[in-house]
Design an enzyme around this catalytic site. Structure first.
Site, mmCIF file in Angstrom:
data_model
loop_
_atom_site.group_PDB
_atom_site.id
_atom_site.type_symbol
_atom_site.label_atom_id
_atom_site.label_comp_id
_atom_site.label_asym_id
_atom_site.label_seq_id
_atom_site.Cartn_x
_atom_site.Cartn_y
_atom_site.Cartn_z
ATOM 1 N N GLU A 1 -8.807 -6.057 14.646
ATOM 2 C CA GLU A 1 -8.365 -5.054 15.611
ATOM 3 C C GLU A 1 -9.589 -4.443 16.274
ATOM 4 O OE1 GLU A 1 -5.652 -2.769 12.841
ATOM 5 O OE2 GLU A 1 -4.231 -3.348 14.413
ATOM 6 N N CYS B 1 -8.270 2.772 3.405
ATOM 7 C CA CYS B 1 -8.442 1.359 3.034
ATOM 8 C C CYS B 1 -9.911 0.988 2.940
ATOM 9 C CB CYS B 1 -7.727 0.469 4.045
ATOM 10 S SG CYS B 1 -8.185 0.847 5.726
ATOM 11 N N GLY C 1 -0.862 -2.119 5.819
ATOM 12 C CA GLY C 1 -0.254 -1.572 4.610
ATOM 13 C C GLY C 1 -0.770 -2.313 3.402
ATOM 14 N N SER C 2 0.042 -2.353 2.366
ATOM 15 C CA SER C 2 -0.402 -2.957 1.117
ATOM 16 C C SER C 2 -0.449 -4.484 1.232
ATOM 17 C CB SER C 2 0.556 -2.563 -0.009
ATOM 18 O OG SER C 2 1.857 -3.001 0.314
ATOM 19 N N THR C 3 -1.287 -5.096 0.428
ATOM 20 C CA THR C 3 -1.385 -6.559 0.420
ATOM 21 C C THR C 3 -0.055 -7.169 -0.008
ATOM 22 O OG1 THR C 3 -3.757 -6.470 0.068
ATOM 23 C CG2 THR C 3 -2.656 -8.499 -0.621
ATOM 24 N N GLU D 1 -3.642 -5.959 8.290
ATOM 25 C CA GLU D 1 -4.713 -5.080 7.792
ATOM 26 C C GLU D 1 -4.233 -4.554 6.450
ATOM 27 O OE1 GLU D 1 -7.561 -4.793 9.091
ATOM 28 O OE2 GLU D 1 -7.416 -5.007 11.264
ATOM 29 N N ASN E 1 -1.293 6.439 5.703
ATOM 30 C CA ASN E 1 -2.581 7.108 5.432
ATOM 31 C C ASN E 1 -3.307 7.592 6.682
ATOM 32 O OD1 ASN E 1 -3.113 4.339 5.933
ATOM 33 N ND2 ASN E 1 -5.114 4.521 4.982
ATOM 34 N N VAL F 1 3.118 -6.087 0.472
ATOM 35 C CA VAL F 1 4.091 -6.155 1.573
ATOM 36 C C VAL F 1 3.563 -7.063 2.689
ATOM 37 C CG1 VAL F 1 5.391 -4.822 3.287
ATOM 38 C CG2 VAL F 1 5.051 -3.884 1.001
ATOM 39 N N GLY F 2 2.243 -7.042 2.908
ATOM 40 C CA GLY F 2 1.648 -7.914 3.928
ATOM 41 C C GLY F 2 1.952 -9.386 3.677
HETATM 42 P P1 NAD Z 1 3.130 -0.211 2.373
HETATM 43 O O1 NAD Z 1 2.802 -1.661 2.357
HETATM 44 O O2 NAD Z 1 3.968 0.328 1.286
HETATM 45 O O3 NAD Z 1 3.854 0.176 3.735
HETATM 46 C C1 NAD Z 1 3.288 -0.060 4.997
HETATM 47 C C2 NAD Z 1 4.393 -0.113 6.032
HETATM 48 O O4 NAD Z 1 5.207 -1.261 5.793
HETATM 49 C C3 NAD Z 1 5.331 1.079 6.034
HETATM 50 O O5 NAD Z 1 5.678 1.412 7.360
HETATM 51 C C4 NAD Z 1 6.552 0.537 5.297
HETATM 52 O O6 NAD Z 1 7.746 1.189 5.667
HETATM 53 C C5 NAD Z 1 6.554 -0.901 5.787
HETATM 54 N N1 NAD Z 1 7.312 -1.835 4.922
HETATM 55 C C6 NAD Z 1 7.592 -1.711 3.594
HETATM 56 N N2 NAD Z 1 8.312 -2.778 3.180
HETATM 57 C C7 NAD Z 1 8.482 -3.580 4.250
HETATM 58 C C8 NAD Z 1 9.122 -4.834 4.458
HETATM 59 N N3 NAD Z 1 9.749 -5.465 3.455
HETATM 60 N N4 NAD Z 1 9.093 -5.383 5.681
HETATM 61 C C9 NAD Z 1 8.447 -4.773 6.693
HETATM 62 N N5 NAD Z 1 7.824 -3.585 6.568
HETATM 63 C C10 NAD Z 1 7.837 -2.995 5.365
HETATM 64 O O7 NAD Z 1 1.711 0.521 2.462
HETATM 65 P P2 NAD Z 1 1.420 2.083 2.424
HETATM 66 O O8 NAD Z 1 1.575 2.541 1.025
HETATM 67 O O9 NAD Z 1 2.153 2.794 3.509
HETATM 68 O O10 NAD Z 1 -0.138 2.110 2.841
HETATM 69 C C11 NAD Z 1 -1.146 2.003 1.932
HETATM 70 C C12 NAD Z 1 -1.759 0.614 1.962
HETATM 71 O O11 NAD Z 1 -2.181 0.286 3.284
HETATM 72 C C13 NAD Z 1 -3.012 0.482 1.111
HETATM 73 O O12 NAD Z 1 -2.984 -0.732 0.393
HETATM 74 C C14 NAD Z 1 -4.133 0.447 2.137
HETATM 75 O O13 NAD Z 1 -5.309 -0.210 1.698
HETATM 76 C C15 NAD Z 1 -3.493 -0.262 3.256
HETATM 77 N N6 NAD Z 1 -4.209 0.022 4.507
HETATM 78 C C16 NAD Z 1 -4.966 -0.952 5.084
HETATM 79 C C17 NAD Z 1 -5.671 -0.684 6.252
HETATM 80 C C18 NAD Z 1 -6.506 -1.703 6.922
HETATM 81 O O14 NAD Z 1 -6.835 -1.510 8.075
HETATM 82 N N7 NAD Z 1 -6.857 -2.799 6.269
HETATM 83 C C19 NAD Z 1 -5.586 0.577 6.819
HETATM 84 C C20 NAD Z 1 -4.807 1.546 6.196
HETATM 85 C C21 NAD Z 1 -4.109 1.250 5.047
#
Ligand code: NAD
Length: 452
Positions: A430, A261, A205-207, A227, A129, A209-210
């Site tokens: 961060e 986010c 990224g998403s909660t 994050e 994003n 995957v986090g």
């Molecule tokens: P996502 O979790 O699908 O992917 C994020 C990253 O993780 C990508 O690079 C992806 O390739 C990688 N990934 C996927 N599976 C993995 C695994 N098993 N092991 C390691 N890495 C893996 O998220 P997205 O769809 O790219 O982003 C959108 C999400 O990110 C939303 O939920 C948004 O709220 C969140 N976000 C949070 C913040 C914040 O600062 N809190 C900022 C931006 C986006």
């Protein structure tokens, strides 16, 4: 090889090679060698290298912004801001190598000092994003603290991050110190987690995957910063400047087509001003200019991909309680009109992160009800409070469980203030003055002073 698609035209931009596990292992080995030399270099030399990197980004703002418009559909004004923000983050943390001071602690029998030792090799996993800015929030303070950094951009938006990797080399950063590794999360991202020489993962990224990243990192007690998602509230009290609250509310949620986010995707309005707010809000939503992201007057571009368009669409099924909608182009491109829903408090559009230009509006009765509603979510990233009553602003700021709040505005991110989430929105912070410390270990050393 993966094709990259321009989300405003659905045309293939180019293809990018996705790296496999062997390439990650080679990159980690190169990074480990480069890191030792980098950490041993004079602090002033490291500071100078980061300033040169900032200058290189500054002279390529137009190119980086154009790449983000084409790859991610960001509107040109935002994309230029994002590239300038990367420069500013580099400039801000270029002061850190000479200011990681440690402490001298009074103790009996000698002198006690702390050293801020770099971790070694750090990995950053970025989402699609805000590709450039979010990568920079991880890699810049990590480099400033003496680490080497590997960055994995999201599969669909790697171009600006790859260009930053080239600019770092052109600016004179040592080979291997900062490497951008395009690839799948399940391959490159997973290898970052399992590789014993990667000492910290910064994941945005998403909660969902986090949680997997955190669980995987636990096997090696690997450091993590997370994050994650958000479902932030924009709380509008009856004593606020209602005109301003309504006029700005679309930009608090529809910026970057809601793929933010920090999007204030739940508007909570005190019941006695609810009707008036909606009257003012409708023309503001309909006035959002949606269209060609390369055009200067455009305020909102397309969604990033077809699968994401389908996910966002699922929150607005036939019969959804649409109060009103803005407009969006027809024809090629993943367009979605700004949409305002007035659902029940338990509807999934209220409880789940949509990550698109869809906002829900709910009425509340009083301050206690507003706080309860705002906190009725597993997330806690951001939020806004609109009131002219200073005491109320203070009370509600303390009560809302969220890492980044703004009163009478929708501001979330500044490079010089800390950023991060409560609850399932993340772990750690961060940006701000302390960020480089999060890429160090504190080492305590006691020097005994002998008797004469
Ligand atoms: P996502 O979790 O699908 O992917 C994020 C990253 O993780 C990508 O690079 C992806 O390739 C990688 N990934 C996927 N599976 C993995 C695994 N098993 N092991 C390691 N890495 C893996 O998220 P997205 O769809 O790219 O982003 C959108 C999400 O990110 C939303 O939920 C948004 O709220 C969140 N976000 C949070 C913040 C914040 O600062 N809190 C900022 C931006 C986006």
């Amino acid at each position: 090889m993966t094709p990259l698609i321009n989300p405003a035209t659905e045309e293939v931009l180019r293809t990018v090679d996705l790296l496999e596990v062997d390439a990650v292992d080679d990159a980690v080995a190169r990074a480990a060698i480069a890191q030792k030399r980098w950490a041993a270099a004079a602090p002033s030399e490291r500071a100078g290298a980061l300033r040169s990197f900032a200058a290189a980004v500054d002279s390529h703002i137009g190119e980086l912004a154009a790449l983000e418009v084409a790859n991610s559909g960001h509107v040109i004004g935002n994309a230029e801001w994002e590239a300038g923000h990367v420069r500013d983050v580099l400039t801000y943390y270029s002061a850190s190598p000479e200011r990681l001071l440690g402490q001298q602690i009074p103790v009996a029998g000698g002198i006690d000092v702390t050293f801020n030792e770099p971790l070694g090799v750090v990995a950053v996993i970025a989402p699609w994003n805000f590709p450039m800015t979010i990568a920079a929030w991880g890699f810049v303070p990590a480099l400033a603290a003496g680490n080497a950094v590997l960055v994995k951009p999201a599969e669909i938006t790697p171009l600006t991050t790859m260009r930053l990797g080239e600019l770092a080399l052109e600016a004179g950063l040592p080979e291997g110190l900062f490497q951008v590794l395009p690839g799948k999360g399940s391959v490159v991202g997973e290898r970052f987690i399992t590789h014993p020489d990667v000492r910290k993962i910064v994941f945005t990224g998403s909660t969902e995957v986090g949680m997997r990243v955190m669980a995987g990192a636990a096997a090696q007690v690997k450091r993590v910063t997370l994050e994650l998602g958000g479902k932030s509230a924009n709380i509008v009290f009856d004593d606020c400047d209602l005109e301003k609250a309504a006029a700005t509310a679309p930009y608090g949620v529809f910026d970057n087509a809601g793929q933010d986010c920090c999007a204030r995707s739940r508007i909570l309005v005190q019941r006695n001003v609810y009707d008036r707010f909606m009257e003012l809000f409708e023309p503001a939503v309909k006035g959002v200019v949606v269209g060609d992201p390369a055009a200067r007057e455009t305020e909102m571009g397309p969604l990033v991909s077809k699968p994401h368009w389908e996910t966002v669409s699922s929150y607005v099924p036939d019969g959804a309680p649409i109060a009103f909608q803005g407009s969006a182009p027809s024809g090629p491109g993943y367009w979605f009109a700004p949409t305002v829903l007035t659902p029940a408090r338990t509807d999934r559009s209220v409880t789940e992160e949509i990550f698109g230009p869809v906002v829900t509006v709910l009425p509340f009765e009083d301050e206690a009800d507003a706080i309860e509603l705002a906190n009725d979510t597993p997330y806690g990233l951001s939020g806004s409070i609109w009131t002219e009553n200073l005491s109320r602003a203070m009370r509600v700021s303390h009560a809302v469980e969220s890492g980044n709040l703004s009163v009478n505005s929708h501001s979330s991110v500044r490079y010089n203030t800390p950023f991060g989430g409560f609850k399932q929105s993340g772990l750690g912070r961060e940006l701000g003055p302390d960020a480089p410390l999060h890429f160090t270990e504190t080492k305590n050393v006691f020097f005994a002073i002998g008797e004469k």
